[in-house]
Design a protein around this motif. Sequence first.
Motif, PDB file in Angstrom:
ATOM      1  N   HIS A   2      -7.275   2.793   6.254  1.00 57.40           N
ATOM      2  CA  HIS A   2      -6.380   1.646   6.018  1.00 57.40           C
ATOM      3  C   HIS A   2      -5.041   2.098   5.428  1.00 57.40           C
ATOM      4  O   HIS A   2      -4.712   1.730   4.315  1.00 57.40           O
ATOM      5  N   PRO A   3      -4.272   2.888   6.177  1.00 59.16           N
ATOM      6  CA  PRO A   3      -3.014   3.335   5.576  1.00 59.16           C
ATOM      7  C   PRO A   3      -2.097   2.175   5.205  1.00 59.16           C
ATOM      8  O   PRO A   3      -1.360   2.235   4.237  1.00 59.16           O
ATOM      9  N   ASP A   4      -2.186   1.085   6.000  1.00 59.76           N
ATOM     10  CA  ASP A   4      -1.318  -0.057   5.710  1.00 59.76           C
ATOM     11  C   ASP A   4      -1.670  -0.679   4.360  1.00 59.76           C
ATOM     12  O   ASP A   4      -0.792  -0.957   3.537  1.00 59.76           O
ATOM     13  N   LEU A   5      -2.978  -0.836   4.100  1.00 55.06           N
ATOM     14  CA  LEU A   5      -3.403  -1.421   2.832  1.00 55.06           C
ATOM     15  C   LEU A   5      -2.983  -0.525   1.661  1.00 55.06           C
ATOM     16  O   LEU A   5      -2.599  -1.001   0.596  1.00 55.06           O
ATOM     17  N   PHE A   6      -3.081   0.771   1.889  1.00 56.65           N
ATOM     18  CA  PHE A   6      -2.701   1.725   0.854  1.00 56.65           C
ATOM     19  C   PHE A   6      -1.228   1.554   0.476  1.00 56.65           C
ATOM     20  O   PHE A   6      -0.866   1.524  -0.708  1.00 56.65           O
ATOM     21  N   VAL A   7      -0.389   1.393   1.497  1.00 55.82           N
ATOM     22  CA  VAL A   7       1.043   1.207   1.247  1.00 55.82           C
ATOM     23  C   VAL A   7       1.301  -0.106   0.511  1.00 55.82           C
ATOM     24  O   VAL A   7       2.037  -0.140  -0.486  1.00 55.82           O
ATOM     25  N   TYR A   8       0.657  -1.189   0.974  1.00 57.93           N
ATOM     26  CA  TYR A   8       0.835  -2.471   0.264  1.00 57.93           C
ATOM     27  C   TYR A   8       0.419  -2.327  -1.189  1.00 57.93           C
ATOM     28  O   TYR A   8       1.078  -2.829  -2.107  1.00 57.93           O
ATOM     29  N   GLY A   9      -0.703  -1.671  -1.345  1.00 49.57           N
ATOM     30  CA  GLY A   9      -1.258  -1.535  -2.706  1.00 49.57           C
ATOM     31  C   GLY A   9      -0.320  -0.799  -3.625  1.00 49.57           C
ATOM     32  O   GLY A   9      -0.078  -1.216  -4.761  1.00 49.57           O
ATOM     33  N   MET A  10       0.242   0.293  -3.135  1.00 49.60           N
ATOM     34  CA  MET A  10       1.138   1.080  -3.990  1.00 49.60           C
ATOM     35  C   MET A  10       2.416   0.305  -4.302  1.00 49.60           C
ATOM     36  O   MET A  10       2.934   0.346  -5.411  1.00 49.60           O
ATOM     37  N   LEU A  11       2.921  -0.422  -3.294  1.00 52.31           N
ATOM     38  CA  LEU A  11       4.105  -1.259  -3.522  1.00 52.31           C
ATOM     39  C   LEU A  11       3.788  -2.331  -4.569  1.00 52.31           C
ATOM     40  O   LEU A  11       4.568  -2.568  -5.501  1.00 52.31           O
ATOM     41  N   SER A  12       2.618  -2.960  -4.415  1.00 60.11           N
ATOM     42  CA  SER A  12       2.264  -4.016  -5.379  1.00 60.11           C
ATOM     43  C   SER A  12       2.100  -3.432  -6.772  1.00 60.11           C
ATOM     44  O   SER A  12       2.461  -4.065  -7.767  1.00 60.11           O
ATOM     45  N   SER A  13       1.523  -2.241  -6.841  1.00 56.06           N
ATOM     46  CA  SER A  13       1.333  -1.625  -8.160  1.00 56.06           C
ATOM     47  C   SER A  13       2.669  -1.427  -8.859  1.00 56.06           C
ATOM     48  O   SER A  13       2.813  -1.714 -10.047  1.00 56.06           O
ATOM     49  N   LEU A  14       3.629  -0.919  -8.105  1.00 53.38           N
ATOM     50  CA  LEU A  14       4.960  -0.693  -8.677  1.00 53.38           C
ATOM     51  C   LEU A  14       5.559  -1.999  -9.170  1.00 53.38           C
ATOM     52  O   LEU A  14       6.051  -2.106 -10.287  1.00 53.38           O
TER      53      LEU A  14
END
Lengths: 225, 424
Positions: free
Chosen positions: B85-97
Amino acid sequence: MPFANLSNLFGRSPIKPMQEHMAVAIKAAGQLVGFFEAVTDGNWVLAGEIQQQVVKYEHEADDIKKQLRLHLPKSLFLPVPRTDLLELLTMQDRIPNRAKDIAGIIMGRKMTIPASMQDQMNEFVRASVAAAEQALTAINELDELLETGFSGRELTVVENMIKELDKLEEKADHLEIGVRTSLFALEAQLPPVDVMFLYNIIDWVGDIANRAHDVGGRLQLLLAH
Amino acid sequence: MTLFAEYGQVLFVLACVFGLFMAWGIGANDVSNAMGTSVGSRALTMKQAIIIAMVFEFAGAYLAGGEVTETIRSGIVELDIMSSHPDLFVYGMLSSLLAAGSWLLIASILGWPVSTTHSIVGAIIGFAAVGISVDAVQWGQVWGIVGSWIITPVIAGFISFWIFRSVQHLILDTEDPFGNAKRYIPFYMFAVGFFLSMVTLLKGLKYVLKEHHIEFGFIQAVVIAALIGIAVAGIGIYLLSRINQDTHADKSNRFSSVERVFGVLMIFTACSMAFAHGSNDVANAVGPVAAVIAVVQAGAVETKALVPSWVLLLGATGIVIGLATYGYKVMVTIGKKITELTPSRGFAAEMAAAATVVIASGIGLPISTTHTLVGAVLGVGLARGIGALNLGVIGGIFASWVITLPAGAGLSILFFYFFKGLFS
């Protein structure tokens, strides 16, 4: 303002206020020298002014004492035990109280000191005040003691100061005996009530030195670990 | 991945913007703690502190911030699970920031307990555990990180206790404190220079110099670090030579001249503190940015992606901007309150905290600089060196952990579903 702010970690150090309190306390006692000189000169106006000064300093000392007590909550982590510090403060505070008593009662009763005793009495007052001033010198080492973490050489310095204080207190004691002897020789010719109060005053002047000595003793206990 | 082909540019820019926002928050809030001690003990003026903070935060972030950034990028989330799920990973990192940055902003406005490190770690755990699956979190690693938050203040306290004891023994409790101060302080300066260079050379620089394939062996590093240490001590000796005994001030307190000598030393420890802070805390902002960039460029989640050095630069810049726009105000406030810390104490606390943080940065542990500094100050207090310490604050620190982790996690989960809905 973020919490993680370090400044909340630092409480108000009690060391400086302790020294300020002692400085004011000794100012009150120090007034006694001039006060007795004014009394022996019969200058009651000046004596009254000085007595007001003593009262003022005593109040100042009381205020500092109250502030200090309020600002030493149990959650504070101090380099010396909190109880010892508060005990020392109480001891310090007894000096101006006694000075106020002496000046107050002499003023209130317009007491006169017999002429043949005056010089002796003034010397005795000076000796007592000198002991008090020596106690202040020792208390003024508190900030240096904090600097070295209450250990090492600085302790020796304070020990020596307290030894000196012992000597001064002893000297005041000797003079007290002399003054009492003189009064004993005179007492038959004086009004009995006056004699009673004079003995009281002699006692109290001696108290100034004794209480200064107690402060020294308390300081030693504070440092003994 | 059509997502990255379509929105790669957008995601890339978003990551950089959010990363800058988070770094700004760190510069605005967190730096003030690292530098407040120096300002409070009057070893540095406000202006000097800001300049030092800018230079050394930047240097620390850029030269030694890579290892922790790597941990934040790939040490908390199970990348194997993420690779589908690379897309979820990217969303997650953006949301974390965004979550950590917002939380930092909210907490600052309201004056609540907050720690940048805890909020970003909480945010990453939050999106991974709730948004993806509980197995997506490397729990073993996470417990290690959380454990380090408790252990590092203790270690810093232990070190500062002994540094201060050594100062008492060598300098304060001697016949000639002033002379001994001038004699021994250069050694402390050497230690500061040597130590920071050592960790940087061995651990940090590989992220900066990897294009040139330069790696330092241990012996090489020791030699270079020793040279830097000697240079630092040399500068120190020159500065010390300009300080003379002030007999007038010494009358009221015999140690006032000695403290002025320690004031010079504190300039050095302040630099090291700023360096340490930059090396550890900048990762909170740039770790997720590095993660997003790696995925967007490769189109997949890779374990082997290296942190690009320009990302460290981005974070360092953000911190400096935060410091210049808002952080200096906080620094003034904190500095005014920390007056009980004389230079001889402040240096011991700073040196110990900086050492602990830099070691943690070398190992790649994201820790809280402030908590470490609190531990170091308590260490000096235990050596009976500080007039009064509020132990009530320790409770506040625990509260900050308890509040920040779920807050970061909650916000991050919220943003995660928002982005998920937005892009798919």
